[in-house]
Write an enzyme that holds these catalytic residues in place. Sequence first.
Site, short mmCIF file in Angstrom:
data_model
loop_
_atom_site.label_atom_id
_atom_site.label_comp_id
_atom_site.label_asym_id
_atom_site.label_seq_id
_atom_site.Cartn_x
_atom_site.Cartn_y
_atom_site.Cartn_z
N TYR A 298 -34.59 16.73 -24.20
CA TYR A 298 -35.37 16.24 -23.06
C TYR A 298 -35.08 16.91 -21.73
O TYR A 298 -35.71 16.60 -20.74
CB TYR A 298 -35.20 14.73 -22.93
CG TYR A 298 -33.76 14.23 -22.85
CD1 TYR A 298 -33.05 14.29 -21.66
CD2 TYR A 298 -33.12 13.74 -23.99
CE1 TYR A 298 -31.75 13.84 -21.59
CE2 TYR A 298 -31.81 13.29 -23.93
CZ TYR A 298 -31.13 13.34 -22.74
OH TYR A 298 -29.82 12.92 -22.67
N ARG B 36 -25.07 13.91 -14.45
CA ARG B 36 -24.41 13.76 -15.75
C ARG B 36 -24.42 15.13 -16.42
O ARG B 36 -25.44 15.55 -16.93
CB ARG B 36 -25.21 12.74 -16.58
CG ARG B 36 -24.49 12.17 -17.79
CD ARG B 36 -25.50 11.44 -18.69
NE ARG B 36 -26.25 12.40 -19.47
CZ ARG B 36 -27.46 12.19 -19.99
NH1 ARG B 36 -28.09 11.05 -19.81
NH2 ARG B 36 -28.06 13.12 -20.70
N HIS C 85 -25.64 11.93 -22.79
CA HIS C 85 -25.47 10.52 -22.43
C HIS C 85 -24.21 9.96 -23.09
O HIS C 85 -23.35 9.35 -22.43
CB HIS C 85 -26.69 9.72 -22.87
CG HIS C 85 -26.51 8.24 -22.75
ND1 HIS C 85 -26.38 7.61 -21.54
CD2 HIS C 85 -26.40 7.27 -23.69
CE1 HIS C 85 -26.21 6.30 -21.74
NE2 HIS C 85 -26.22 6.09 -23.03
C1 LIG Z 1 -30.00 -4.17 -21.52
C2 LIG Z 1 -29.77 -2.82 -22.11
N1 LIG Z 1 -30.82 -2.09 -22.50
C3 LIG Z 1 -30.63 -0.88 -23.08
C4 LIG Z 1 -29.38 -0.37 -23.26
C5 LIG Z 1 -29.19 0.99 -23.92
N2 LIG Z 1 -28.67 1.96 -22.96
C6 LIG Z 1 -27.36 2.22 -22.86
S1 LIG Z 1 -27.02 3.26 -21.62
C7 LIG Z 1 -28.64 3.38 -21.17
C8 LIG Z 1 -29.03 4.22 -20.01
C9 LIG Z 1 -28.31 3.80 -18.77
O1 LIG Z 1 -28.65 4.63 -17.72
P1 LIG Z 1 -27.94 4.52 -16.31
O2 LIG Z 1 -28.00 3.11 -15.83
O3 LIG Z 1 -28.54 5.55 -15.43
O4 LIG Z 1 -26.41 4.83 -16.57
P2 LIG Z 1 -25.77 6.17 -17.15
O5 LIG Z 1 -25.72 6.03 -18.64
O6 LIG Z 1 -26.60 7.31 -16.69
O7 LIG Z 1 -24.38 6.22 -16.59
C10 LIG Z 1 -29.43 2.63 -22.03
C11 LIG Z 1 -30.90 2.52 -21.95
C12 LIG Z 1 -28.30 -1.18 -22.84
N3 LIG Z 1 -27.03 -0.77 -22.99
N4 LIG Z 1 -28.51 -2.38 -22.28
#
Ligand SMILES: Cc1ncc(C[n+]2csc(CCOP(=O)(O)OP(=O)(O)O)c2C)c(N)n1
Lengths: 396, 396, 325, 325
Positions: free
Chosen positions: B301, B288, B292
């Site tokens: 971080y 990425r 985010h």
């Molecule tokens: C059940 C849930 N918990 C927390 C979140 C908040 N949240 C949104 S994106 C994210 C991180 C996701 O990481 P990843 O699966 O690696 O996907 P990326 O964003 O890196 O594409 C979090 C914790 C959420 N959307 N859904």
Amino acid sequence: MTVESSAARKPRRSAAGKTGTAGTGRSTRSTVKQGTEPELVQLLTPEGKRVKNAEFDAYVAGITPDELRGLYRDMVLTRRFDAEATALQRQGELGLWASLLGQEAAQIGSGRATREDDYVFPTYREHGVAWCRGVDPTNLLGMFRGVNNGGWDPNGNNFHLYTIVIGSQTLHATGYAMGVAKDGADSAVIAYFGDGASSQGDVAESFTFSAVYNAPVVFFCQNNQWAISEPTEKQTRVPLYQRAQGYGFPGVRVDGNDVLACLAVTRWALERARNGEGPTLVEAFTYRMGAHTTSDDPTRYRHDDERVAWEAKDPILRLRAYLESSNHADEGFFAELESESEALGKRVREAVRAMPDPDRFAIFENVYADGHALVDEERAQFAAYQASFADAQGGN
Amino acid sequence: MTVESSAARKPRRSAAGKTGTAGTGRSTRSTVKQGTEPELVQLLTPEGKRVKNAEFDAYVAGITPDELRGLYRDMVLTRRFDAEATALQRQGELGLWASLLGQEAAQIGSGRATREDDYVFPTYREHGVAWCRGVDPTNLLGMFRGVNNGGWDPNGNNFHLYTIVIGSQTLHATGYAMGVAKDGADSAVIAYFGDGASSQGDVAESFTFSAVYNAPVVFFCQNNQWAISEPTEKQTRVPLYQRAQGYGFPGVRVDGNDVLACLAVTRWALERARNGEGPTLVEAFTYRMGAHTTSDDPTRYRHDDERVAWEAKDPILRLRAYLESSNHADEGFFAELESESEALGKRVREAVRAMPDPDRFAIFENVYADGHALVDEERAQFAAYQASFADAQGGN
Amino acid sequence: MAEKMALAKAINESLRRALETDPKVLVMGEDVGKLGGVFRVTDGLQKDFGEERVIDTPLAESGIVGTAIGLALRGYRPVVEIQFDGFVFPAYDQIVTQLAKMHARSLGKVKMPVVIRIPYGGGIGAVEHHSESPEALFAHVAGLKVVSPSNSSDAYWMMQQAIQSDDPVIYFEPKRRYWDKGEVDPELIPGPLHRASVVREGTDLTLAAYGPMVKLCRQVADAAAEEGKSLEVLDLRSVSPLDFDTIQTSVEKTRRLVVVHEAPVFLGSGAEIAARITERCFYHLEAPVLRVGGYHAPYPPARLEDEYLPGLDRVLDAVDRALAY
Amino acid sequence: MAEKMALAKAINESLRRALETDPKVLVMGEDVGKLGGVFRVTDGLQKDFGEERVIDTPLAESGIVGTAIGLALRGYRPVVEIQFDGFVFPAYDQIVTQLAKMHARSLGKVKMPVVIRIPYGGGIGAVEHHSESPEALFAHVAGLKVVSPSNSSDAYWMMQQAIQSDDPVIYFEPKRRYWDKGEVDPELIPGPLHRASVVREGTDLTLAAYGPMVKLCRQVADAAAEEGKSLEVLDLRSVSPLDFDTIQTSVEKTRRLVVVHEAPVFLGSGAEIAARITERCFYHLEAPVLRVGGYHAPYPPARLEDEYLPGLDRVLDAVDRALAY
Ligand SMILES: Cc1ncc(C[n+]2csc(CCOP(=O)(O)OP(=O)(O)O)c2C)c(N)n1
Ligand SMILES: Cc1ncc(C[n+]2csc(CCOP(=O)(O)OP(=O)(O)O)c2C)c(N)n1
Ligand SMILES: [Mg+2]
Ligand SMILES: [Mg+2]
């Protein structure tokens, strides 16, 4: 293994048998071997012959005849207790009973591997483990009689309450183990669950958390081949012990009807935990000889042949054969155990029948530790309502 | 890989480095290799050199220069669209944007591997996949602008709505794939999720269900190294592609910044699905490059060195180098693409600015398909309330 | 020494104090470490207390709450962060079937001092699942306590009390008020956690609210005062238990009650307040208890949230309707 | 040809009819196949319709509902069984954040014809988690419909209607009434799914209930009749939406209302009924709406359930209290 032909395992379209064959074991690809059941760690054959195992013999090397008889005694008394409970259910003294019949070796072997300062998280079927932990068996009956939802102090014997919601306790165990590690203690935690439970998201999350935090926890899966009416094929298409690998910790399949092997493998896994090597998955390959619970009717979904086939692997007969052939136990021992067993049965029967119904105000007790205004209000209303009957009766 | 030192990976007690060493690979035990990162399936080096791969070359053997330019064009336009959206967020036209910067190859490679009748279940970051499916990119912006919670017909392009609750969509994909199999269709389903999502119980359950029912689904995990502020070590201690093995289906790690490799591996996995070989996990190892989302501040971080290091592996530069060195594209192509890109940017800008706010009564629309008395009642109250202002204003 | 600080900062300071004074207190959740949480509520805590006390967890809410239960069994006092209201549901099973019941199940033998922090509510222009108010779904469940502060001082002190409680407390943080500043006096002796407070006295009608809606109700009272109406405003602070005594006292005086919350009206906490206060004050009420809240519809996209959320005019409208009886 | 059959059998017959008439209907859940479910509600269905239509699933409720959503997206109409009330919570996230919202999220482009069957309530002497009444936790959530039949005919027809609905329906089965027999006429033309019915007319007070409590309320009305009190009994049948019109009509006549459900009173459906009916019938009510239900406590062990559950005496007591106003 099961008599049920499972459509789910057949590839739906053309490629029957192809599944997993594409892999070459290259480092970029994880592949799957299928079709052959893996060997089990076994130290005692079904006939009671002690077989060598280079890796695990060490964990039971020093075992004394006394200890062997102890394991036998544990299994016999556990089975007796279990049979008594089943009978008490039939007599209407219990609302329900979940029998461990057939799983004595898995439970006694693993339970005896734990140390006093270890902590155990059971399902609802771990009567043998409870026995090893020193929980009075009559305490286990309260929830099945309907007088409480868990009748012992978990911290009394480091044996958590029975957990009915499938899989939940694996996370509690993991959290507890994280705490043990934080405390710098060298004790370990063991979480029991079933083959059916392996499908629950909570169990997977407990694998993830324990791996990431390197928590000192042993996941002990009793694969008794059935989750109520569903054979293990409805939960997985590869042996369950392999699940661990994808989470970064080892998995082992042990003969769950071999108490010695269960003891050895669990000791090994607990030692790993104590040594800071993190989680381990143990799959104890065993069989639920009875119904799921006293409410269940297994004739609806499995042939009796299967049970009969497993009877030949009975965990108690197997150890008895070994004790006898190795002259570790004599007639006197077995006779004495028989009367001990009778006595236990009697004690359990009497204790259950003497178990009083809870006070009706118990409904409002322990809902909160620090109190709650609404509970107080409802308790008062309830008291007034109850009193109104007394008054009415008094008035008559 | 990450700059954060991760205490969680250190065994808490004595046995640093011992983890997993106990295994011998015997059939009763699944063991874990750790420490070395596995190789990736790679067909194009970061420098744009085509390297041979015995297993996967076949899946892109017939690819034409035209198609290669097409992949390049897809990536460039997707990146442009993404940059435009980020800019629109800065300008206040969008409330939020989740950039895919750096993940173009993973998304275009896998997206272009799908067939029209395949079905795609995205997270909230699959703008490149949406592009491949023919979803008008401006439609993706509605939810980020706050005019809807999902602005396209999933069945229009077999591209499901963005799913924000992490992991949920993997189960939808599995169920959909079970339906495909029931229908006897030979299409396949692909579910996207992130490295963070791999920890969710739902994802584990989707592995279980898809394996048990042998559902034609590809799990495409974009491991972009971060889940908001958490590096992948907070989710797993072994490479994620290995997760599949314990569920009984293959997992592969592919260079997620290599569009050709992503195309090949996804084609292979989709073909497995079509052939009735069931699920496959593809881990696209990528990065990425940005925050985010536009709400995030990665400087809190992670060190910028990391991003800089990954810039050398940029998916677009890599394919450009290959196109140039192999004479598959000339100056004219790049120039034309540049102006197409400009035009796309302009179109997106204009479309967003022209996007009207939803009608206020939209609150009450589509809550139910068959109506609901309470919604009707509240709508009517709302209408009366709104009308009272109109009246009041009329009265003044 | 009282200090003015934002509500989010007040929670941060309260967590810091708890971490300092009780070595058993842990903070855990997604991104609570280096990032300090997406709202910076845990900012700086991992730096000062280390990764063993302030724990970035895997992305799995059931796992977070489930392991927090295990940690509590081991004697810890975990303060868990759920990143947004809409993401608590994967943990719902652990909360409802385990956390809430463990004390009763064990006949009081084990305690569950777990705090679950949930930033909740709308008004910040967020995408789906980031603006919900699910408090009724927790308040209906016996074994849980549910609170929500409306201002910095309460945020600070209610967090102290929640952490000290041996019961599980769902601590709903009014995210749209995170940046509102207010005095926090760390020497204060706070009142009971579950006691409502009268934040403005009045005689004509009682407005009851908690969390983000308290500020709105104060504004409503100001506006009504200009029209010569005297509204009493209650900050309920706790949704389970609800402080019916304080509401009753107020309603016996004003004889009219309007309850305001962001959560959908249907089976929202206002339903329970209306039902019980009507029972308690049947002969006092001049008008039915009216409720202003969200509609029976999914939280709408951001551009519609002002229509969906209770606002000044909608509450005033309810006040007028109640006064018209 | 009307036939007398047990309530469980009526659902079984209804599922059979749906499987026969619509090839898109699926039945899925734990042990629904050979075993026919722990209550035999799906008895014989797998035998007759095969494993592709009547599906034994892995032991994972989130997975069951999540895959049912996917199957619905593919055009199927899954009827999902949750084995007991207390085991629905692992699926709560999929139900609340996905199933309930998919239609709205897609602006109406996709439909979610998923029925979730949940045997619920107590009175059968079961162990923990097997006797709960969580309907309010679903009714509060927009996008779901929640119903509960009280008798065989409704069980049959409401299931037909639930399956035909393009909305997700949570279908709560009163497990302690599974063995009660009643007429089922497969030729009937049923009334609307969400319409309450007046099962006994009366003039002095209205008793409103649904599911297992309807039978109790009839008994209460019988007992009250002996004391010369004329009670009207409503079978609400639907908890979301609630049929307030029918309740209002009744209350305008009787001027008194007692709501009975097994679920805890606090934030139970009775709270909403009390709040809204008080608003609608403010000048008609002679007494506050009273509620009889479970206490704010975990469902107790079986030997205490008769104390916990509304019974004849407790409801009569509430009736007396309401009539005493
Ligand atoms: C059940 C849930 N918990 C927390 C979140 C908040 N949240 C949104 S994106 C994210 C991180 C996701 O990481 P990843 O699966 O690696 O996907 P990326 O964003 O890196 O594409 C979090 C914790 C959420 N959307 N859904
Ligand atoms: C979450 C949840 N779903 C369903 C049930 C009902 N149930 C009780 S035991 C059981 C089967 C468990 O099988 P397994 O995990 O193999 O353990 P075993 O009973 O064989 O020891 C089921 C489905 C439950 N208790 N919890
Ligand atoms: Mg089993
Ligand atoms: Mg990521």
